[in-house]
Design a protein around this motif. Structure first.
Motif, mmCIF file in Angstrom:
data_model
loop_
_atom_site.group_PDB
_atom_site.id
_atom_site.type_symbol
_atom_site.label_atom_id
_atom_site.label_comp_id
_atom_site.label_asym_id
_atom_site.label_seq_id
_atom_site.Cartn_x
_atom_site.Cartn_y
_atom_site.Cartn_z
ATOM 1 N N LEU A 105 -16.586 -23.447 16.514
ATOM 2 C CA LEU A 105 -17.527 -23.230 15.419
ATOM 3 C C LEU A 105 -16.797 -23.194 14.080
ATOM 4 O O LEU A 105 -17.275 -23.763 13.089
ATOM 5 C CB LEU A 105 -18.289 -21.920 15.638
ATOM 6 C CG LEU A 105 -19.208 -21.484 14.494
ATOM 7 C CD1 LEU A 105 -20.331 -22.489 14.281
ATOM 8 C CD2 LEU A 105 -19.787 -20.094 14.769
ATOM 9 N N THR A 106 -15.655 -22.532 14.030
ATOM 10 C CA THR A 106 -14.877 -22.444 12.791
ATOM 11 C C THR A 106 -14.533 -23.833 12.276
ATOM 12 O O THR A 106 -14.690 -24.126 11.080
ATOM 13 C CB THR A 106 -13.588 -21.644 13.033
ATOM 14 O OG1 THR A 106 -13.901 -20.380 13.617
ATOM 15 C CG2 THR A 106 -12.834 -21.415 11.724
ATOM 16 N N VAL A 107 -14.074 -24.681 13.170
ATOM 17 C CA VAL A 107 -13.730 -26.051 12.784
ATOM 18 C C VAL A 107 -14.972 -26.803 12.318
ATOM 19 O O VAL A 107 -14.948 -27.514 11.302
ATOM 20 C CB VAL A 107 -13.052 -26.778 13.959
ATOM 21 C CG1 VAL A 107 -12.834 -28.253 13.622
ATOM 22 C CG2 VAL A 107 -11.724 -26.117 14.312
ATOM 23 N N LEU A 109 -17.572 -25.629 10.923
ATOM 24 C CA LEU A 109 -18.003 -25.112 9.622
ATOM 25 C C LEU A 109 -17.061 -25.513 8.494
ATOM 26 O O LEU A 109 -17.370 -25.280 7.319
ATOM 27 C CB LEU A 109 -18.092 -23.577 9.671
ATOM 28 C CG LEU A 109 -19.186 -22.976 10.545
ATOM 29 C CD1 LEU A 109 -19.054 -21.451 10.576
ATOM 30 C CD2 LEU A 109 -20.565 -23.383 10.060
ATOM 31 N N GLY A 110 -15.913 -26.067 8.843
ATOM 32 C CA GLY A 110 -14.932 -26.414 7.830
ATOM 33 C C GLY A 110 -14.060 -25.245 7.436
ATOM 34 O O GLY A 110 -13.384 -25.288 6.394
ATOM 35 N N GLY A 111 -14.042 -24.192 8.252
ATOM 36 C CA GLY A 111 -13.225 -23.018 7.960
ATOM 37 C C GLY A 111 -11.799 -23.180 8.442
ATOM 38 O O GLY A 111 -11.505 -24.026 9.291
ATOM 39 N N ASP A 112 -10.919 -22.351 7.909
ATOM 40 C CA ASP A 112 -9.521 -22.402 8.335
ATOM 41 C C ASP A 112 -8.992 -21.023 8.740
ATOM 42 O O ASP A 112 -7.787 -20.829 8.857
ATOM 43 C CB ASP A 112 -8.634 -22.998 7.231
ATOM 44 C CG ASP A 112 -8.536 -22.110 5.986
ATOM 45 O OD1 ASP A 112 -9.213 -21.054 5.927
ATOM 46 O OD2 ASP A 112 -7.783 -22.474 5.061
ATOM 47 N N GLN A 113 -9.908 -20.066 8.976
ATOM 48 C CA GLN A 113 -9.473 -18.733 9.399
ATOM 49 C C GLN A 113 -10.516 -18.126 10.325
ATOM 50 O O GLN A 113 -11.724 -18.256 10.109
ATOM 51 C CB GLN A 113 -9.253 -17.816 8.200
ATOM 52 C CG GLN A 113 -8.727 -16.426 8.581
ATOM 53 C CD GLN A 113 -8.252 -15.630 7.378
ATOM 54 O OE1 GLN A 113 -7.784 -16.193 6.401
ATOM 55 N NE2 GLN A 113 -8.365 -14.328 7.456
#
Length: 310
Positions: A105-107, A109-113
């Motif tokens: 899900l993080t990936v 969403l474009g998140g890195d943490q």
């Protein structure tokens, strides 16, 4: 000419927990909340725990991109039957699968943490955690952290107080957990709310964890405004910066008037220390800026600003 301190003057990378403003990440009120924290100088927003299978990741990603803030997810969800600290291999695998789903899900969403409590169940512990369980959890979490690093995501684990876990309560235990994990990509998440309960010297704890400290969260003793409470937040900020901390920061506060009833009950939030999350977020940023202004790096920046202005 005086140097005016305004939100964002420090350039610090600060995240605001979404539950400061909203009970969940429903899209209805989310755009306004993201715009408000961005206007206050925040660069990131921490999402509350969500079910990856029920999230419109593409839509949520667009909302964050439109607001100009980045998402940080929370991984956890460990419980009986799915727990990376379990002696049962199947339960450990199920617990690891939950963590991998949040990573996915993080990936998306474009998140890195990815923050959270990935090492075991959250809630009042029934007793001490035995050494073997700590070692099992560290091994599984370390493997997820290495996989996350390969996908461009930094994984941290939060150090909680004794009433919420018996597995990791102090910075010293967190450093040992990292050593047991064997991962060079696992990072520590310290929170002043929990440190105020467990650490005899908060600044010493930050210094101890500094080599692997990836996220320093600021929360008050009463879970309300950072400008009121037992924790001297500006002093913590100043001391951490003077110690050489260059990582990300977080702001966390909880109020029963904002949270869902289930979340408030789980977190033991029985009162409403605040009602206006936008005001709290802005107040928190001003408190952080005061700590920065008192630090060595902040004083240097003010001198340079004065010289540049003539």
């Amino acid at each position: 000419m005086t140097f005016e301190i305004s939100p964002g003057a420090s350039g610090l990378d600060v995240a605001c927990h979404l539950n400061v403003l909203l009970p969940d990440a429903s899209p209805g009120d989310l755009p306004q909340a993201l715009a408000a924290v961005a206007a206050a100088g925040y660069k990131r927003v921490v999402l509350p725990p969500v079910d990856p299978a029920s999230v419109d990741a593409a839509g949520l990603r667009r909302l964050f991109a439109d607001a100009g803030v980045a998402p940080i997810t929370i991984a956890g969800g460990q419980s009986a039957g799915a727990d990376v600290s379990s002696a049962d291999a199947g339960e450990r695998a199920a617990g690891a699968a939950i963590l991998r789903s949040v990573l996915d899900l993080t990936v998306a969403l474009g998140g890195d943490q990815m923050n959270g409590v990935p090492y075991g169940a959250f809630g009042p512990p029934g007793g001490p955690t035995d050494r073997a369980a700590v070692e099992r959890a560290a091994h599984e979490v370390g493997a997820i952290a290495d996989h996350a690093h390969e996908r461009g995501v930094t994984m941290t684990f939060e150090v909680l107080n004794r009433y919420e876990t018996s597995l990791v309560n102090t910075a010293a235990q967190a450093m040992e957990f990292i050593e047991l994990s064997g991962s060079p990509h696992l990072w520590i998440h310290l929170d002043t709310f929990h440190m105020a309960i467990e650490e005899p010297d908060m600044v010493a704890a930050i210094r101890l964890a500094l080599p692997r400290l990836g996220y320093l969260e600021l929360g008050q003793s009463g879970r309300g405004k950072l400008s009121t409470g037992a924790v001297d937040i500006p002093a913590v900020v100043r001391s951490a910066l003077d110690a050489g901390y260059e990582g990300r920061w977080g702001v966390e506060a909880f109020s029963r008037s904002v949270l869902s009833q289930s979340a408030a009950d789980m977190l033991a939030i029985w009162r409403a220390p605040y009602n206006d999350g936008i005001h709290l977020a802005a107040d928190a940023m001003r408190v952080i800026e005061r700590g920065w202004a008192a630090s060595t790096v902040g004083r240097r920046a003010k001198r340079l600003a004065r010289a540049a202005s003539g």
